[in-house]
Design an enzyme around this catalytic site. Sequence first.
Site, mmCIF file in Angstrom:
data_model
loop_
_atom_site.group_PDB
_atom_site.id
_atom_site.type_symbol
_atom_site.label_atom_id
_atom_site.label_comp_id
_atom_site.label_asym_id
_atom_site.label_seq_id
_atom_site.Cartn_x
_atom_site.Cartn_y
_atom_site.Cartn_z
ATOM 1 N N ASP A 209 0.817 -1.208 0.000
ATOM 2 C CA ASP A 209 0.000 0.000 0.000
ATOM 3 C C ASP A 209 0.861 1.271 0.000
ATOM 4 O O ASP A 209 0.695 2.137 0.845
ATOM 5 C CB ASP A 209 -0.902 -0.059 1.250
ATOM 6 C CG ASP A 209 -1.814 1.143 1.370
ATOM 7 O OD1 ASP A 209 -2.281 1.640 0.339
ATOM 8 O OD2 ASP A 209 -2.055 1.586 2.520
ATOM 9 N N GLU A 453 3.144 -8.530 7.011
ATOM 10 C CA GLU A 453 1.868 -9.126 6.629
ATOM 11 C C GLU A 453 1.983 -10.092 5.452
ATOM 12 O O GLU A 453 1.270 -9.959 4.449
ATOM 13 C CB GLU A 453 0.834 -8.037 6.317
ATOM 14 C CG GLU A 453 0.491 -7.186 7.506
ATOM 15 C CD GLU A 453 -0.648 -6.200 7.221
ATOM 16 O OE1 GLU A 453 -1.197 -6.210 6.107
ATOM 17 O OE2 GLU A 453 -0.984 -5.430 8.142
ATOM 18 N N TYR A 506 -6.764 -3.272 12.479
ATOM 19 C CA TYR A 506 -7.507 -2.043 12.157
ATOM 20 C C TYR A 506 -8.983 -2.221 12.502
ATOM 21 O O TYR A 506 -9.846 -2.152 11.636
ATOM 22 C CB TYR A 506 -7.317 -1.706 10.671
ATOM 23 C CG TYR A 506 -5.910 -1.233 10.360
ATOM 24 C CD1 TYR A 506 -5.571 0.108 10.465
ATOM 25 C CD2 TYR A 506 -4.918 -2.132 9.999
ATOM 26 C CE1 TYR A 506 -4.281 0.552 10.199
ATOM 27 C CE2 TYR A 506 -3.626 -1.704 9.729
ATOM 28 C CZ TYR A 506 -3.318 -0.361 9.838
ATOM 29 O OH TYR A 506 -2.040 0.082 9.582
ATOM 30 N N GLU A 542 0.939 -1.905 14.144
ATOM 31 C CA GLU A 542 0.168 -0.927 13.358
ATOM 32 C C GLU A 542 -1.233 -0.832 13.936
ATOM 33 O O GLU A 542 -1.808 -1.849 14.338
ATOM 34 C CB GLU A 542 0.024 -1.352 11.881
ATOM 35 C CG GLU A 542 1.263 -1.231 11.052
ATOM 36 C CD GLU A 542 1.051 -1.661 9.596
ATOM 37 O OE1 GLU A 542 -0.098 -1.607 9.115
ATOM 38 O OE2 GLU A 542 2.043 -2.054 8.968
HETATM 39 C C1 GCB Z 1 -1.420 -2.426 6.717
HETATM 40 C C2 GCB Z 1 -0.145 -2.378 5.968
HETATM 41 C C3 GCB Z 1 0.242 -0.971 5.554
HETATM 42 C C4 GCB Z 1 -0.983 -0.237 5.036
HETATM 43 C C5 GCB Z 1 -1.992 -0.147 6.172
HETATM 44 C C6 GCB Z 1 -3.279 0.537 5.706
HETATM 45 O O1 GCB Z 1 -1.724 -3.368 7.385
HETATM 46 O O2 GCB Z 1 0.918 -2.988 6.649
HETATM 47 O O3 GCB Z 1 1.225 -1.039 4.551
HETATM 48 O O4 GCB Z 1 -0.683 1.035 4.549
HETATM 49 O O5 GCB Z 1 -2.321 -1.436 6.607
HETATM 50 O O6 GCB Z 1 -3.437 1.728 5.912
HETATM 51 O O7 GCB Z 1 -4.094 -0.132 5.098
#
Ligand code: GCB
Length: 656
Positions: A209, A453, A506, A542
Amino acid sequence: MEVRAAGLGMLRVVCLFAVFDAVCLLDSGMLFPRESPSREVKELNGLWDFRADDSTNRNQSFERAWYKKRLAETGPVIDMPVPASYNDITQDAALRDFIGWVWYEREVVVPARWISDEGTRVVLRVGSAHYFSIVWVNGVKVTQHAGGHLPFEVEIGSLIRKDPTTPCRITIAVNNTLNLDTLPPGKIQYMEDRTKYPEGFFVQYIYFDFFNYAGIHRPVLLYTTPKAYVDDITVVTDFLDNAGLVKYKVSVQGAATGTISVTLKDKDGRSVASSSKPSGVLKVEDVNLWWPYLMHENPGYLYSMEVHLMATDGRSTYEDMYTLPVGIRSVAVTSTQFLINDKPFYFHGVNKHEDSDIRGKGFDWSLIVKDFNLLKWMGANSFRTSHYPYAEEILQMCDRHGIVVIDECPGVGIKDIRSFGNASLAHHLDVMDELVRRDKNHPSVVMWSVANEPASEMPPAEFYFETLIKHTKDLDPTRPVTYITDSNYARDKGAPFVDVICVNSYFSWYHDSGHLELIPLQLNNQFENWYGKYKKPIIQSEYGADAVPGLHSDPPVMFTEEYQNIVLQSYHSVFDQKRKQYVIGELIWNFADFMTVQGLTRVVGNKKGVFTRQRQPKRAAFILKERYWRLANETGRLGLPPSNHQSHCVQIMKND
Ligand code: GCB
């Protein structure tokens, strides 16, 4: 300093040093080029001639051997700054999105003495170029390199001596195409439906990403060493009571015999230990340990290790000098803690990207210094080099400022089962070799991350990560190793091999979008499940939410600053419970907004930054600042107030 049981401390030191030779496994060094009385450095940054090979088969440049003559003689060239990504430099969308070979060329004036003195090695070094590079000097191929985030170099002295009257023409062709065996992996697909796509139309699929910026991203330079030279230095440090211990090994190339002297100096230039052996242990009485920022009133203490070589090849005598900054510290992991110098360390930091307007992933001191000022302003003590190794100059800043680093290799987006095959694994092992060789001596680097990931639930992941992590530990048994997972604790195949569990999640964003109220329950279960199964310390590597700066709503909705704030605060309340048990860190995603490919979920890039891409704070930056300074007070033993300097000097524009 805390006095440890002498027996136990000594045992640890003996064990640590017994495995030291592993760190020296790699046969040639990659010391950062530094000036010294015996070494000169000439930067080749600035404007280079540039031309993209946009031929339909993307191969005309090789068919017509562009490297044989001046690039300007092959067709139209444009100015291209080095270092910088080329993508955002022009107004041309085709160049922004270009996939294939681009060519850089520059003529260099080499100092006459470098050429006339046969006892001088002239080395051409590229800090990094993304992704695959081939280098020619005066039309002769001198090296090639696979991988977009690590340096490569080659000795070119004999070549430029062949015809000292012609200028030295350096040509670098760089190809950003990613395939299933590159790191990161990608895939090219040609579109065959002629009702939708013209002949030759293809797309580059990527599984990560961030924008696949390309070009020469870090400084290019020439540097010299004498013909017999210090090729590599490895240090491993520890301490016993108040004595620092620096185990070192110096490797020399270009001479069979020689004498070496090693002197360790403190910040004031006073010699604190010395030796005349190529390897050994230096003992530093009343040591100043290297401490992280906010964990000590004098963080980032660095000694200087001056290595002096006198060598002869039978005909001539050579003298070389190299100075390596050395921080003396220890790192250890228990089932619930991360220890630096035997004290629990809590990571309160960020994930970053090398990313900014116009220069893309190009190295830029102004940006680097600004970012460090922001990190220190917000009370961050650490970051992860998501998702690739950053410029070595950034690690040097971390060493000096005491910012702790989780050093990640470009193993991001390993999602296709074919990327777990032998060729991919072999390349991944090579990249870890290069990474450890480059970064092994940085005190700020406390852990290696081998991937982000990956599809770690796939069956081949078990063998892949067992091999990769074992290899990394063989290279460097002194640092813990991890990879970053987003997989379910019950399905993840690599977790048995890591030292620290790093989890990305997330909640209320990619899952149960909009349901902020679910975060505490889901996050709590995440931690309990992972810890329950593996009994290893956990970092929330994260978490976050996109926020378009200036977008507001109450009650909060996704993409507003309020929503981002509630996500952060909901995570924080769970961190505060679990950090008393086994959670050892929290790294926000992300430090700053960054560019991505265009897509339905990205509004001009990823907006999960707590700063904008231009480094202005969103509300979330103040929430983190308040939290990180509080954590520093609780976990860092310092008792510092957040600094709120008000400027008394303002500039006023006069209208009359
Ligand atoms: C993740 C990734 C990261 C993305 C982030 C997102 O899990 O490791 O590279 O930018 O989520 O914002 O989706």
